[in-house]
Design a protein around this motif. Structure first.
Motif, PDB file in Angstrom:
ATOM      1  N   TYR A 292       0.854  -1.183   0.000  1.00  0.00           N
ATOM      2  CA  TYR A 292       0.000   0.000   0.000  1.00  0.00           C
ATOM      3  C   TYR A 292       0.895   1.239   0.000  1.00  0.00           C
ATOM      4  O   TYR A 292       1.800   1.374   0.834  1.00  0.00           O
ATOM      5  CB  TYR A 292      -0.921  -0.011   1.221  1.00  0.00           C
ATOM      6  CG  TYR A 292      -1.882  -1.176   1.218  1.00  0.00           C
ATOM      7  CD1 TYR A 292      -2.989  -1.176   0.370  1.00  0.00           C
ATOM      8  CD2 TYR A 292      -1.677  -2.287   2.032  1.00  0.00           C
ATOM      9  CE1 TYR A 292      -3.875  -2.250   0.348  1.00  0.00           C
ATOM     10  CE2 TYR A 292      -2.560  -3.365   2.018  1.00  0.00           C
ATOM     11  CZ  TYR A 292      -3.647  -3.339   1.167  1.00  0.00           C
ATOM     12  OH  TYR A 292      -4.518  -4.408   1.144  1.00  0.00           O
ATOM     13  N   ASP A 293       0.645   2.139  -0.933  1.00  0.00           N
ATOM     14  CA  ASP A 293       1.457   3.345  -1.025  1.00  0.00           C
ATOM     15  C   ASP A 293       1.226   4.277   0.154  1.00  0.00           C
ATOM     16  O   ASP A 293       2.099   5.088   0.487  1.00  0.00           O
ATOM     17  CB  ASP A 293       1.168   4.064  -2.349  1.00  0.00           C
ATOM     18  CG  ASP A 293       1.624   3.237  -3.538  1.00  0.00           C
ATOM     19  OD1 ASP A 293       2.839   3.053  -3.693  1.00  0.00           O
ATOM     20  OD2 ASP A 293       0.747   2.755  -4.287  1.00  0.00           O
TER      21      ASP A 293
ATOM     22  N   ASN B 268       2.195  -4.102   4.588  1.00  0.00           N
ATOM     23  CA  ASN B 268       3.327  -3.585   3.825  1.00  0.00           C
ATOM     24  C   ASN B 268       3.031  -2.153   3.368  1.00  0.00           C
ATOM     25  O   ASN B 268       2.346  -1.947   2.370  1.00  0.00           O
ATOM     26  CB  ASN B 268       3.597  -4.509   2.636  1.00  0.00           C
ATOM     27  CG  ASN B 268       4.787  -4.063   1.811  1.00  0.00           C
ATOM     28  OD1 ASN B 268       5.507  -3.128   2.170  1.00  0.00           O
ATOM     29  ND2 ASN B 268       5.001  -4.730   0.695  1.00  0.00           N
ATOM     30  N   PHE B 269       3.527  -1.176   4.114  1.00  0.00           N
ATOM     31  CA  PHE B 269       3.374   0.234   3.764  1.00  0.00           C
ATOM     32  C   PHE B 269       4.448   1.018   4.507  1.00  0.00           C
ATOM     33  O   PHE B 269       5.010   0.545   5.499  1.00  0.00           O
ATOM     34  CB  PHE B 269       1.975   0.758   4.109  1.00  0.00           C
ATOM     35  CG  PHE B 269       1.695   0.831   5.588  1.00  0.00           C
ATOM     36  CD1 PHE B 269       1.856   2.019   6.287  1.00  0.00           C
ATOM     37  CD2 PHE B 269       1.262  -0.291   6.289  1.00  0.00           C
ATOM     38  CE1 PHE B 269       1.598   2.091   7.644  1.00  0.00           C
ATOM     39  CE2 PHE B 269       1.007  -0.230   7.652  1.00  0.00           C
ATOM     40  CZ  PHE B 269       1.178   0.966   8.325  1.00  0.00           C
ATOM     41  N   GLU B 270       4.736   2.238   4.025  1.00  0.00           N
ATOM     42  CA  GLU B 270       5.731   3.088   4.680  1.00  0.00           C
ATOM     43  C   GLU B 270       5.142   4.411   5.169  1.00  0.00           C
ATOM     44  O   GLU B 270       5.701   5.046   6.060  1.00  0.00           O
ATOM     45  CB  GLU B 270       6.893   3.409   3.729  1.00  0.00           C
ATOM     46  CG  GLU B 270       7.810   2.235   3.442  1.00  0.00           C
ATOM     47  CD  GLU B 270       7.221   1.305   2.389  1.00  0.00           C
ATOM     48  OE1 GLU B 270       6.603   1.821   1.421  1.00  0.00           O
ATOM     49  OE2 GLU B 270       7.347   0.078   2.544  1.00  0.00           O
ATOM     50  N   LYS B 271       4.035   4.845   4.569  1.00  0.00           N
ATOM     51  CA  LYS B 271       3.470   6.157   4.879  1.00  0.00           C
ATOM     52  C   LYS B 271       2.071   5.989   5.453  1.00  0.00           C
ATOM     53  O   LYS B 271       1.308   5.135   5.018  1.00  0.00           O
ATOM     54  CB  LYS B 271       3.417   7.014   3.610  1.00  0.00           C
ATOM     55  CG  LYS B 271       4.784   7.375   3.042  1.00  0.00           C
ATOM     56  CD  LYS B 271       4.685   7.933   1.633  1.00  0.00           C
ATOM     57  CE  LYS B 271       4.326   6.862   0.612  1.00  0.00           C
ATOM     58  NZ  LYS B 271       4.375   7.354  -0.783  1.00  0.00           N
TER      59      LYS B 271
ATOM     60  N   HIS C 174       6.449   6.820   8.337  1.00  0.00           N
ATOM     61  CA  HIS C 174       6.280   8.242   8.065  1.00  0.00           C
ATOM     62  C   HIS C 174       4.796   8.573   8.277  1.00  0.00           C
ATOM     63  O   HIS C 174       3.927   7.861   7.756  1.00  0.00           O
ATOM     64  CB  HIS C 174       6.670   8.567   6.629  1.00  0.00           C
ATOM     65  CG  HIS C 174       8.061   8.139   6.272  1.00  0.00           C
ATOM     66  ND1 HIS C 174       9.178   8.853   6.637  1.00  0.00           N
ATOM     67  CD2 HIS C 174       8.511   7.062   5.586  1.00  0.00           C
ATOM     68  CE1 HIS C 174      10.259   8.251   6.175  1.00  0.00           C
ATOM     69  NE2 HIS C 174       9.885   7.157   5.538  1.00  0.00           N
ATOM     70  N   ALA C 175       4.513   9.653   8.997  1.00  0.00           N
ATOM     71  CA  ALA C 175       3.111   9.906   9.356  1.00  0.00           C
ATOM     72  C   ALA C 175       2.810  11.392   9.406  1.00  0.00           C
ATOM     73  O   ALA C 175       3.658  12.213   9.773  1.00  0.00           O
ATOM     74  CB  ALA C 175       2.801   9.272  10.715  1.00  0.00           C
TER      75      ALA C 175
END
Length: 266
Positions: A34-35, A100-103, A215-216
């Protein structure tokens, strides 16, 4: 993710195989990237993104929570709609720890405590006061928790990057309350912390983002203003229009932009 979150997940007995709990709760898969993951107390993409060229799929629906995937030509967004309040956000966001995501983006409504931040303003916390007890359960020893502490965004550089793209975002101090009804009898105390905005979840959101090492940023539309007498219930059509411009036009655009951001720049 940090060791404390791993410890809490390993102690969780609410689900037989907690690595798959996001699929059970929200229909979101560990096998997809997920982006961005959107965390939204109350807000659904079907309500705030109907005018955009995206494919919205409800992946899971329960009585009070629901999951969605929002697909564009070049992004895939995971979306969890949870109940209001810090405890709900912590419980529901923890189920997404193995996705699975970073943001991560929090979206919701916020009340203004000062006349200069009017209805429809787009805001993000400078810091959030933990006016709740739920955050204490994120500590190893609950007895060490001190309410009313400041929680800062876990990645200020990421917040700044978004704000540089959208200079109309107002960054201001926030107080996180446990009760919308009861807050009004404590406004002098709440404002004594320097708070200009009031809502329920952003201190917990940034604490969870830190534990998850994501990142949030929190994005909030001002829905009411106690300083100006603009109440949450019984708004005029013009007040609703100002609020909905931010909720249905500005915030969705920012979410999609964040989904397209290159992580190397964050």
């Amino acid at each position: 993710m940090k060791a404390r979150l791993k410890q809490m997940l390993s102690a969780d007995n609410s689900f037989s195989e907690n690595r798959d709990i996001a699929m059970h709760e929200f229909g979101l898969s560990r096998d997809k990237h997920y982006d961005v993951l959107v965390v939204a107390p109350g807000w659904k993409p079907t309500k705030i993104m109907p005018d955009y060229d995206v494919e919205i799929t409800c992946t899971k629906e329960h009585s009070y929570i629901s999951g969605y995937e929002v697909k564009g030509d070049d992004f895939l967004i995971g979306w969890i709609q949870c109940s209001t309040g810090a405890s709900s956000l912590i419980d529901e966001l923890s189920t997404c720890a193995y996705l699975n995501f970073e943001k991560m983006v929090f979206v919701g409504a916020v009340g203004s405590l000062v006349p200069e931040i009017g209805l429809g303003a787009l805001c993000t916390p400078e810091w959030s006061i933990s006016g709740n007890l739920a955050n204490g359960y994120l500590m190893e020893d609950i007895r060490h928790y001190k309410p009313f502490g400041k929680v800062y965004p876990n990645n200020p550089a990421f917040v700044q990057q978004v704000m540089e793209r959208y200079p109309d975002i107002i960054q201001a101090p926030v107080f996180c309350t446990d009760s919308i009804f009861c807050e009004y009898s404590h406004l002098d105390f709440i404002k004594s912390f320097g708070a200009k905005l009031i809502e329920m979840e952003t201190s917990s959101f940034y604490l969870m983002a830190d534990l998850m090492e994501k990142h949030a940023i929190a994005l909030m539309a001002v829905s009411d203003n106690s300083a100006n007498g603009d109440s949450l219930v019984g708004r005029t059509e013009e007040q609703k229009r100002l609020y909905n411009i931010t909720r249905k036009q500005v915030i969705p655009r920012i979410i999609m932009d964040i989904a397209r951001m290159e992580m190397a720049r964050c």
